[in-house]
Motif scaffolding. Structure first.
Motif, PDB file in Angstrom:
ATOM      1  N   UNK A 351      25.675   8.736   4.649  1.00 53.19           N
ATOM      2  CA  UNK A 351      24.471   9.689   4.561  1.00 53.19           C
ATOM      3  C   UNK A 351      23.498   9.145   3.712  1.00 53.19           C
ATOM      4  N   UNK A 352      23.666   8.095   3.019  1.00 52.84           N
ATOM      5  CA  UNK A 352      22.552   7.689   2.144  1.00 52.84           C
ATOM      6  C   UNK A 352      21.288   7.017   2.856  1.00 52.84           C
ATOM      7  N   UNK A 353      21.385   6.747   4.148  1.00 56.84           N
ATOM      8  CA  UNK A 353      20.214   6.683   5.002  1.00 56.84           C
ATOM      9  C   UNK A 353      20.699   7.274   6.439  1.00 56.84           C
ATOM     10  N   UNK A 354      20.338   8.590   6.296  1.00 60.32           N
ATOM     11  CA  UNK A 354      20.529   9.166   7.699  1.00 60.32           C
ATOM     12  C   UNK A 354      19.783   8.768   8.783  1.00 60.32           C
ATOM     13  N   UNK A 355      20.387   8.530   9.937  1.00 59.07           N
ATOM     14  CA  UNK A 355      19.468   8.334  11.188  1.00 59.07           C
ATOM     15  C   UNK A 355      18.591   9.222  11.551  1.00 59.07           C
ATOM     16  N   UNK A 356      19.023  10.643  11.449  1.00 59.51           N
ATOM     17  CA  UNK A 356      17.925  11.344  11.629  1.00 59.51           C
ATOM     18  C   UNK A 356      16.879  11.478  10.727  1.00 59.51           C
ATOM     19  N   UNK A 357      15.560  11.017  11.152  1.00 60.10           N
ATOM     20  CA  UNK A 357      14.553  11.061  10.310  1.00 60.10           C
ATOM     21  C   UNK A 357      13.824  12.100   9.705  1.00 60.10           C
ATOM     22  N   UNK A 358      14.381  13.315  10.119  1.00 53.17           N
ATOM     23  CA  UNK A 358      13.992  14.779   9.491  1.00 53.17           C
ATOM     24  C   UNK A 358      15.010  15.028   8.352  1.00 53.17           C
ATOM     25  N   UNK A 359      15.843  14.197   8.184  1.00 54.34           N
ATOM     26  CA  UNK A 359      16.717  14.747   6.987  1.00 54.34           C
ATOM     27  C   UNK A 359      16.695  13.703   5.887  1.00 54.34           C
ATOM     28  N   UNK A 360      16.496  14.317   4.712  1.00 57.96           N
ATOM     29  CA  UNK A 360      16.512  13.487   3.404  1.00 57.96           C
ATOM     30  C   UNK A 360      17.774  12.690   3.127  1.00 57.96           C
ATOM     31  N   UNK A 361      18.858  13.357   3.193  1.00 59.81           N
ATOM     32  CA  UNK A 361      19.957  12.885   2.798  1.00 59.81           C
ATOM     33  C   UNK A 361      21.212  13.701   3.691  1.00 59.81           C
ATOM     34  N   UNK A 362      22.184  12.827   3.991  1.00 58.66           N
ATOM     35  CA  UNK A 362      23.311  13.593   4.688  1.00 58.66           C
ATOM     36  C   UNK A 362      24.537  13.186   3.696  1.00 58.66           C
ATOM     37  N   UNK A 363      25.670  14.226   3.754  1.00 55.05           N
ATOM     38  CA  UNK A 363      26.614  14.006   2.727  1.00 55.05           C
ATOM     39  C   UNK A 363      27.983  13.985   3.319  1.00 55.05           C
ATOM     40  N   UNK A 364      28.785  13.192   2.814  1.00 53.35           N
ATOM     41  CA  UNK A 364      30.258  13.217   2.965  1.00 53.35           C
ATOM     42  C   UNK A 364      30.998  14.743   2.702  1.00 53.35           C
ATOM     43  N   UNK A 365      32.223  14.790   3.145  1.00 47.05           N
ATOM     44  CA  UNK A 365      32.658  16.032   2.457  1.00 47.05           C
ATOM     45  C   UNK A 365      32.930  16.044   1.135  1.00 47.05           C
TER      46      UNK A 365
END
Length: 408
Positions: A351-365
């Motif tokens: 999630x350090x580079x989320x594919x969804x361009x609207x997301x700043x960051x995505x996270x592992x559990x």
């Protein structure tokens, strides 16, 4: 010369004009005059130029834009099958009619334009060597980069078993999880030794996504959806278990307000807030809003509410859009001691580079748990595999649903 079926596979591409929520599906958004699903197909042809690609679509799409896809690839073997509006499993089996039961196929979602065909080739080979019924990427691998492998005989077996079970709809959408759940009947495995995914590819996919993830699926509630696959509504259904009739609730980042209306059916009062003034205006204009539901603009990282204002805050698909540090601080501040923050967010091991361009960051559990734990006690974590599929006591998934409690 006989062609190796592993290098010239059958690829099933699942596509539709409408998402499970009933809103327009992003796979039909256009990039340079072509729907996203065409990019997904083109990506596969780079690795498998001789593949037999079969688009599997619901019956309601017959005669629509998907009819044009074969003509976009005149030098390749592309066909479209229509049928089974609510059952991708039914589509898969029907589209493979006449093939030997032992046939292995690749399946990819039409929205997964960033899928990695080399992973698919490795999974096909592993499934062949190990006599697997199903193989897939880890549950928390970036969803847009994934594909799955199925054996036709296993798909037929799933269909037969589901016909004897009530409420089997979720597994007709996601049969792989039925196979992974039923280890006595199916031999399945995750593909865990995949090669490193380069940041450059994640950035390329993120750039493409700028034209993909636009208004569409978040219009849930305005169209008739298919409940078995609707994850957006599922978040609110799960949250209702933690809401009491006496509760005063903030629904933070409420979108069109469909979830806030669900909450208002149980709670004393609900304030539905969103950063976008036009979104709030449209949500408030809905004729079915109850008297205990109020709409206003608000910033999730700088809320205009007093300390200890709410018994619960729901905040779904929000934290990935903002700076998580002030977000969690504000959620903590406005909650009563003992109150619940109920959130969901995409789960992503890269999630350090989320594919969804609207997301700043995505996270592992582990990452989202660490952030939330700075302020809250973690009351419950559910890993949503896909759609509405959950396995008890398994926090890995494509989406994280988390219930956090402010200490007394």
């Amino acid at each position: 010369m006989h062609k190796d079926k592993t290098t010239t596979p059958i690829i099933l591409v699942q596509a539709a004009s409408r998402a499970w929520s009933g809103a327009p599906d992003w796979c039909m958004n256009e990039i340079d005059g072509r729907p996203v699903v065409a990019i997904t197909i083109e990506n596969g042809l780079k690795e498998f130029p001789n593949a037999d690609i079969r688009i599997i679509a619901p019956e309601f799409d017959r005669g629509g834009r998907l009819d044009d896809l074969p003509s976009m690839f005149p030098d390749n073997t592309i066909s479209v099958y229509y049928g089974f509006d609510a059952s991708p499993l039914g589509r898969m089996i029907a589209a493979l009619e006449g093939l030997e039961d032992d046939t292995l196929v690749l399946r990819v979602d039409g929205l997964h334009f960033g899928w990695l065909p080399k992973h698919g080739a490795s999974m096909l080979e592993s499934a062949k060597q190990n006599n697997l019924d199903c193989m897939k990427m880890p549950d928390d691998f970036p969803i847009q980069l994934t594909s799955d492998v199925y054996r036709l005989s296993a798909l037929k077996k799933v269909s037969a078993m589901l016909s004897e079970l009530p409420d089997a709809g979720i597994f007709k959408i996601h049969p792989k999880f039925f196979m992974f759940k039923n280890t006595d009947n199916f031999k399945s495995a995750h593909y865990t030794d995949y090669p490193h995914v380069a940041d450059s590819w994640l950035k390329t996919c993120r750039k493409i996504a700028e034209g993909v993830y636009v208004e569409g699926r978040m219009l849930v509630g305005k169209n008739e959806g298919i409940k078995a696959g609707d994850q957006l509504t599922f978040h609110y259904e799960l949250a209702l278990d933690f809401i009491t009739p006496q509760a005063e609730i903030l629904d933070c980042a409420c979108g069109p307000g469909y979830g806030a209306r669900m909450l208002a059916g149980k709670a004393t009062s609900v304030i539905a807030a969103d950063l976008d003034a036009e979104t709030v205006k449209n949500a408030a204009a809905a004729s079915e809003n109850p008297d205990n539901l109020f709409f206003q603009t608000a910033d999730a990282t700088a809320l205009d509410f007093a300390d200890n204002s709410f018994d619960a805050v729901t905040s779904f698909e929000t934290v990935e859009h903002v700076d998580p540090v002030p977000y969690f601080a504000e959620m903590y501040r406005v909650l009563q001691p003992g109150g619940f923050l109920i959130l969901s967010t995409p789960q992503n091991s890269l999630g350090h580079i989320p594919v969804n361009s609207q997301h700043r960051r995505e996270f592992s559990i582990d990452e989202i748990t660490e952030l939330a734990s700075r302020y809250f006690d973690i009351h419950k974590i559910i890993g949503i595999k896909q759609g509405r599929v959950i396995f008890p006591d398994d926090s890995k998934g494509q989406n994280t649903f988390m219930v956090c409690q402010k200490p007394e």
